[in-house]
Design a protein around this motif. Structure first.
Motif, PDB file in Angstrom:
ATOM      1  N   PRO A 244       9.364  -5.757  -4.378  1.00  0.00           N
ATOM      2  CA  PRO A 244       8.537  -6.026  -3.195  1.00  0.00           C
ATOM      3  C   PRO A 244       8.117  -4.759  -2.463  1.00  0.00           C
ATOM      4  N   ARG A 245       8.926  -3.712  -2.521  1.00  0.00           N
ATOM      5  CA  ARG A 245       8.584  -2.453  -1.855  1.00  0.00           C
ATOM      6  C   ARG A 245       7.301  -1.871  -2.451  1.00  0.00           C
ATOM      7  N   ARG A 246       7.215  -1.861  -3.771  1.00  0.00           N
ATOM      8  CA  ARG A 246       6.028  -1.313  -4.425  1.00  0.00           C
ATOM      9  C   ARG A 246       4.806  -2.207  -4.221  1.00  0.00           C
ATOM     10  N   LEU A 247       5.031  -3.509  -4.184  1.00  0.00           N
ATOM     11  CA  LEU A 247       3.923  -4.412  -3.895  1.00  0.00           C
ATOM     12  C   LEU A 247       3.330  -4.117  -2.518  1.00  0.00           C
ATOM     13  N   LEU A 248       4.201  -3.938  -1.515  1.00  0.00           N
ATOM     14  CA  LEU A 248       3.727  -3.655  -0.165  1.00  0.00           C
ATOM     15  C   LEU A 248       2.904  -2.370  -0.124  1.00  0.00           C
ATOM     16  N   GLY A 249       3.418  -1.311  -0.750  1.00  0.00           N
ATOM     17  CA  GLY A 249       2.693  -0.053  -0.760  1.00  0.00           C
ATOM     18  C   GLY A 249       1.310  -0.194  -1.366  1.00  0.00           C
ATOM     19  N   THR A 250       1.217  -0.946  -2.444  1.00  0.00           N
ATOM     20  CA  THR A 250      -0.079  -1.156  -3.099  1.00  0.00           C
ATOM     21  C   THR A 250      -1.024  -1.946  -2.218  1.00  0.00           C
ATOM     22  N   TYR A 251      -0.522  -3.021  -1.595  1.00  0.00           N
ATOM     23  CA  TYR A 251      -1.373  -3.855  -0.750  1.00  0.00           C
ATOM     24  C   TYR A 251      -1.967  -3.050   0.411  1.00  0.00           C
ATOM     25  N   TYR A 252      -1.120  -2.273   1.091  1.00  0.00           N
ATOM     26  CA  TYR A 252      -1.611  -1.534   2.255  1.00  0.00           C
ATOM     27  C   TYR A 252      -2.619  -0.462   1.857  1.00  0.00           C
ATOM     28  N   PHE A 253      -2.374   0.226   0.760  1.00  0.00           N
ATOM     29  CA  PHE A 253      -3.300   1.279   0.336  1.00  0.00           C
ATOM     30  C   PHE A 253      -4.674   0.697  -0.004  1.00  0.00           C
ATOM     31  N   LEU A 254      -4.695  -0.402  -0.751  1.00  0.00           N
ATOM     32  CA  LEU A 254      -5.967  -1.009  -1.121  1.00  0.00           C
ATOM     33  C   LEU A 254      -6.703  -1.553   0.106  1.00  0.00           C
ATOM     34  N   ARG A 255      -5.958  -2.096   1.066  1.00  0.00           N
ATOM     35  CA  ARG A 255      -6.600  -2.584   2.286  1.00  0.00           C
ATOM     36  C   ARG A 255      -7.257  -1.436   3.054  1.00  0.00           C
ATOM     37  N   GLY A 256      -6.569  -0.300   3.140  1.00  0.00           N
ATOM     38  CA  GLY A 256      -7.134   0.841   3.835  1.00  0.00           C
ATOM     39  C   GLY A 256      -8.436   1.302   3.200  1.00  0.00           C
ATOM     40  N   CYS A 257      -8.479   1.325   1.881  1.00  0.00           N
ATOM     41  CA  CYS A 257      -9.710   1.731   1.189  1.00  0.00           C
ATOM     42  C   CYS A 257     -10.857   0.781   1.509  1.00  0.00           C
ATOM     43  N   SER A 258     -10.582  -0.517   1.547  1.00  0.00           N
ATOM     44  CA  SER A 258     -11.652  -1.488   1.799  1.00  0.00           C
ATOM     45  C   SER A 258     -12.178  -1.382   3.225  1.00  0.00           C
ATOM     46  N   LEU A 259     -11.299  -1.179   4.213  1.00  0.00           N
ATOM     47  CA  LEU A 259     -11.748  -1.075   5.603  1.00  0.00           C
ATOM     48  C   LEU A 259     -12.567   0.187   5.846  1.00  0.00           C
ATOM     49  N   ALA A 260     -12.255   1.249   5.113  1.00  0.00           N
ATOM     50  CA  ALA A 260     -12.969   2.507   5.309  1.00  0.00           C
ATOM     51  C   ALA A 260     -14.434   2.409   4.896  1.00  0.00           C
ATOM     52  N   VAL A 261     -14.755   1.507   3.984  1.00  0.00           N
ATOM     53  CA  VAL A 261     -16.148   1.379   3.535  1.00  0.00           C
ATOM     54  C   VAL A 261     -16.893   0.233   4.234  1.00  0.00           C
ATOM     55  N   LEU A 262     -16.183  -0.576   5.016  1.00  0.00           N
ATOM     56  CA  LEU A 262     -16.827  -1.736   5.628  1.00  0.00           C
ATOM     57  C   LEU A 262     -18.023  -1.378   6.512  1.00  0.00           C
ATOM     58  N   PRO A 263     -17.975  -0.323   7.352  1.00  0.00           N
ATOM     59  CA  PRO A 263     -19.139  -0.032   8.199  1.00  0.00           C
ATOM     60  C   PRO A 263     -20.434   0.174   7.418  1.00  0.00           C
ATOM     61  N   LEU A 264     -20.331   0.563   6.169  1.00  0.00           N
ATOM     62  CA  LEU A 264     -21.529   0.790   5.351  1.00  0.00           C
ATOM     63  C   LEU A 264     -22.114  -0.511   4.808  1.00  0.00           C
ATOM     64  N   LEU A 265     -21.392  -1.620   4.955  1.00  0.00           N
ATOM     65  CA  LEU A 265     -21.793  -2.865   4.313  1.00  0.00           C
ATOM     66  C   LEU A 265     -22.470  -3.846   5.251  1.00  0.00           C
ATOM     67  N   PHE A 266     -22.330  -3.665   6.576  1.00  0.00           N
ATOM     68  CA  PHE A 266     -22.942  -4.603   7.513  1.00  0.00           C
ATOM     69  C   PHE A 266     -24.461  -4.526   7.444  1.00  0.00           C
ATOM     70  N   ALA A 267     -25.111  -5.682   7.498  1.00  0.00           N
ATOM     71  CA  ALA A 267     -26.573  -5.759   7.485  1.00  0.00           C
ATOM     72  C   ALA A 267     -26.977  -7.111   8.056  1.00  0.00           C
ATOM     73  N   ARG A 268     -28.276  -7.285   8.253  1.00  0.00           N
ATOM     74  CA  ARG A 268     -28.779  -8.556   8.792  1.00  0.00           C
ATOM     75  C   ARG A 268     -28.516  -9.712   7.836  1.00  0.00           C
ATOM     76  N   THR A 269     -28.624  -9.451   6.546  1.00  0.00           N
ATOM     77  CA  THR A 269     -28.390 -10.479   5.536  1.00  0.00           C
ATOM     78  C   THR A 269     -27.175 -10.083   4.690  1.00  0.00           C
ATOM     79  N   VAL A 270     -26.696 -11.027   3.914  1.00  0.00           N
ATOM     80  CA  VAL A 270     -25.497 -10.807   3.097  1.00  0.00           C
ATOM     81  C   VAL A 270     -25.913 -10.198   1.762  1.00  0.00           C
ATOM     82  N   HIS A 271     -25.415  -9.012   1.476  1.00  0.00           N
ATOM     83  CA  HIS A 271     -25.671  -8.339   0.213  1.00  0.00           C
ATOM     84  C   HIS A 271     -24.464  -8.500  -0.712  1.00  0.00           C
TER      85      HIS A 271
END
Length: 440
Positions: A311-338
């Motif tokens: 479970p320790r390694r699972l947690l580390g993986t989950y948090y790292f991947l979440r951080g990567c996804s949030l860092a790119v989110l501002p580039l994805l917002f738009a009027r329509t869904v892409h």
């Protein structure tokens, strides 16, 4: 010479335990718990949908409305460990029935409010206390009492109820707000909350021993524990004991970041952030609901993985991947869904609360019988983190005009959480002797 038949087979048959029922009542308990948690998640997600309607009707700022969401999230977490202790003292049924009634009162009274402090009282205090009594510590209590096998999977399913709640309630409440106004949504939340109370009172049972059963997967019955007194004092004593151990602070710190980057940020501010880029509220809430659909899949899969992997390694993986996804989110917002936004929604949904099953597993490994209450305090840290970011993001939006810096900061926090999770040491199951050694 004649011999009498041996009576050994008869003795063996008499001593054998009764056969286990084909359908264990633990699954009824899990189903009712799932329904209750689905409702709690839907009730908790409503303030994010009310932000723009309340701003337009009353002129309240995003920061002011976020304050109510912040109080809600903080009380949701801080109530959790005391609720777990109250369930041990008074039982699951009265605590859940009282919590659902409190939610109904809080959401129903909002239709009469005329000042922002009333929003904080109703959605912040009353609904926060009610949903906090049905928080993740409740999941730990149910799985510890009723399941000896499949704990990881059941924990994942019950945790995924939060995502299912978003999936069920967000589109419906968003449609009600758009068509009939926000008051219709508040009254709907109150009615749904009261509708669950009879199921809780009729179907929930406190412990397998009440029905003469062993927990699911156990070979022998487990005696029903005697009810304790001083539930609040016990919760504080468990906290004082756990706070002397390093794993508690690592779990609480990483889970605070988990709450900050899910309920506090995405759950509260994704819809208004999308609105800043011209996206319709119904479309944004639909994306959030879609994320909830994949969160169901991700959390159940996380429970399955927790039964099989570290479970320790699972947690580390989950948090790292979440951080990567949030860092790119501002580039994805738009009027329509892409398509890129759909990829984010699916990816983030799979990771949303996948952290819960491994966190509960580590708490159970570290703290044994005290694990539900310890996890209640860890969950409190989750909601305190969510509360801080919910209000901070609202005021930053008012000051800066957009949410972009908040998304980048959240990504960095997740990377820090990944490091904290990997810093947890490998240990065997908790016993009274090892617990004394760890606290020394």
């Amino acid at each position: 010479m004649t011999t009498t038949p041996s009576t050994q087979p008869q003795r063996s048959a008499a001593a054998a335990p009764p056969p286990a029922p084909r359908f264990h009542y633990a699954w009824i308990i899990a189903a009712v718990s799932l329904l209750t948690l689905v409702g709690a998640a839907g009730f908790r997600s409503t303030p994010g949908l009310l932000m723009d309607p309340l701003h337009m009707e009353f002129g309240w700022s995003h920061g002011t409305i976020s304050s109510a969401a912040s109080v809600n999230l903080a009380l949701y977490g801080l109530t959790s460990p005391f609720a777990a202790a109250l369930m041990e003292r008074f039982g699951i049924r009265p605590v859940l029935a009282g919590a659902l009634t409190l939610i109904a009162v809080g959401s129903g009274l909002t239709v009469f409010m005329t000042a922002s402090w009333q929003l904080i009282l109703c959605w912040g205090v009353l609904v926060g206390l009610g949903t906090g009594s049905m928080a993740m510590a409740f999941v730990a209590t149910v799985t510890d009492r009723w399941f000896a096998a499949r704990r990881g999977v059941v924990t994942g399913v019950l945790t995924a109820a939060g995502s299912a709640g978003n999936l069920v309630f967000l589109p419906v409440l968003s449609w009600l707000i758009t068509t009939y106004g926000w008051r219709a949504a508040s009254l709907t939340v109150g009615a749904c909350s009261l509708a669950v109370v009879p199921l809780v009172l009729l179907l929930l049972r406190e412990h397998p021993a009440d029905l003469g059963l062993a927990p699911y997967g156990a070979t022998v019955p487990v005696p029903r524990p005697e009810r304790t007194t001083g539930a609040g004092l016990r919760a504080l004593r468990v906290l004082a004991s756990a706070a002397r151990t390093r794993p508690f602070w690592l779990l609480a710190g990483t889970f605070a970041i988990c709450g900050a980057t899910t309920n506090g940020l995405v759950g509260t501010h994704f819809v208004p952030a999308a609105g800043d880029h011209g996206m319709a509220e119904t479309t944004a809430s639909g994306l959030l609901a879609l994320s909830g659909l994949f969160d169901v899949v991700g959390t159940i899969a996380s429970g399955w993985l927790t039964d099989r992997f570290n479970p320790r390694r699972l947690l580390g993986t989950y948090y790292f991947l979440r951080g990567c996804s949030l860092a790119v989110l501002p580039l994805l917002f738009a009027r329509t869904v892409h398509p890129s936004m759909l990829v984010f929604v699916i990816f983030y949904g799979l990771d949303w609360v996948a952290t819960v099953p491994p966190t509960i597993a580590i708490a159970r490994r570290e703290y044994g019988a005290d694990a539900p209450i310890v996890f209640g305090w860890v969950a409190a840290a989750h909601q305190v983190g969510a509360a801080v970011v919910a209000v901070a993001a609202g005021f930053l939006r008012d000051a800066l005009g957009d949410y972009d810096p908040v998304w980048y900061a959240a990504g960095a926090l997740c990377v820090a959480a990944a490091a904290g999770a990997l810093a947890l040491r490998e240990r065997g199951p908790a016993t009274p002797r090892t617990l004394r050694r760890r606290r020394a």
